[in-house]
Design a protein around this motif. Sequence first.
Motif, PDB file in Angstrom:
ATOM      1  N   ALA A 159       0.827  -1.208   0.000  1.00  0.00           N
ATOM      2  CA  ALA A 159       0.000   0.000   0.000  1.00  0.00           C
ATOM      3  C   ALA A 159       0.863   1.261   0.000  1.00  0.00           C
ATOM      4  N   LEU A 160       1.936   1.234   0.784  1.00  0.00           N
ATOM      5  CA  LEU A 160       2.833   2.389   0.832  1.00  0.00           C
ATOM      6  C   LEU A 160       3.520   2.620  -0.511  1.00  0.00           C
ATOM      7  N   VAL A 161       3.982   1.530  -1.134  1.00  0.00           N
ATOM      8  CA  VAL A 161       4.627   1.651  -2.453  1.00  0.00           C
ATOM      9  C   VAL A 161       3.650   2.233  -3.468  1.00  0.00           C
ATOM     10  N   TRP A 162       2.415   1.704  -3.482  1.00  0.00           N
ATOM     11  CA  TRP A 162       1.393   2.201  -4.405  1.00  0.00           C
ATOM     12  C   TRP A 162       1.116   3.680  -4.166  1.00  0.00           C
ATOM     13  N   PHE A 163       1.038   4.080  -2.893  1.00  0.00           N
ATOM     14  CA  PHE A 163       0.758   5.471  -2.542  1.00  0.00           C
ATOM     15  C   PHE A 163       1.846   6.399  -3.066  1.00  0.00           C
ATOM     16  N   PHE A 164       3.111   6.025  -2.812  1.00  0.00           N
ATOM     17  CA  PHE A 164       4.203   6.900  -3.226  1.00  0.00           C
ATOM     18  C   PHE A 164       4.360   6.939  -4.744  1.00  0.00           C
ATOM     19  N   ARG A 166       1.943   6.545  -6.938  1.00  0.00           N
ATOM     20  CA  ARG A 166       0.834   7.353  -7.437  1.00  0.00           C
ATOM     21  C   ARG A 166       1.075   8.840  -7.168  1.00  0.00           C
ATOM     22  N   ARG A 167       1.595   9.133  -5.986  1.00  0.00           N
ATOM     23  CA  ARG A 167       1.890  10.522  -5.641  1.00  0.00           C
ATOM     24  C   ARG A 167       2.951  11.103  -6.581  1.00  0.00           C
ATOM     25  N   ARG A 168       3.978  10.296  -6.870  1.00  0.00           N
ATOM     26  CA  ARG A 168       5.033  10.758  -7.769  1.00  0.00           C
ATOM     27  C   ARG A 168       4.486  10.988  -9.169  1.00  0.00           C
ATOM     28  N   GLY A 169       3.608  10.087  -9.618  1.00  0.00           N
ATOM     29  CA  GLY A 169       3.011  10.246 -10.947  1.00  0.00           C
ATOM     30  C   GLY A 169       2.157  11.493 -11.032  1.00  0.00           C
ATOM     31  N   ASN A 170       1.365  11.762  -9.980  1.00  0.00           N
ATOM     32  CA  ASN A 170       0.530  12.957  -9.961  1.00  0.00           C
ATOM     33  C   ASN A 170       1.381  14.227  -9.977  1.00  0.00           C
TER      34      ASN A 170
END
Length: 209
Positions: A159-164, A166-170
Amino acid sequence: MSNSNLNSSSNHFSCPKGGAGYVCPDEPQFVGCCSQDPCRNVDANSTSPCPGSNLYYASYDPFIHEEIPANACIDGGKWFTCTGANPSFIGCCASDPCKSPDHTGCPDDDLLPAAWSKSRPGQFALFQDEGTADDDELSGGAIAGIVVGAVAALVTIGALVWFFVRRRGNKAAAMSGHRHTSSVIEGEHRRMYPCPASPSFISSWIGAI
């Protein structure tokens, strides 16, 4: 030395028909229910650490059935662990308590003193509720707990990897959009405010007049 652990509500062993629970560390390594201390009743004149009417029915939690191999008997008989008896039976009996027609386990008259066996690793600790049948192995419950914990940790990390990610992509998308807008504004600025004519162009225009 005696250990009255078998009656504790937090343990896997009990004395449902009376007596107190004992597991003796020294020979003859008595384990079971007795109305006197079998760990102090071992001398040259004793025929059994818990003789006759002093011996009581011992029971155990069927959940740990697989952790209890056949141990030993002090005065003959055979070791039994019966989950089908009501209550479950553990210890030595002159008859087969697991085949009791009324599921009452070992009759009082057939009870025999039992002992934990040194040839069975971890049994002393097990009867004290300090370990499992093998001190070098984990119980099924402990293994399940470790597996659940590991899965939870992996889910959290994922979940943490997905969050970061996604945040980087945004963030990258936002920065890209920002650069595009700036170039458009700069282009409009150039169109609205053209550079002034050069001096040579002005001179030529005046001469023509």
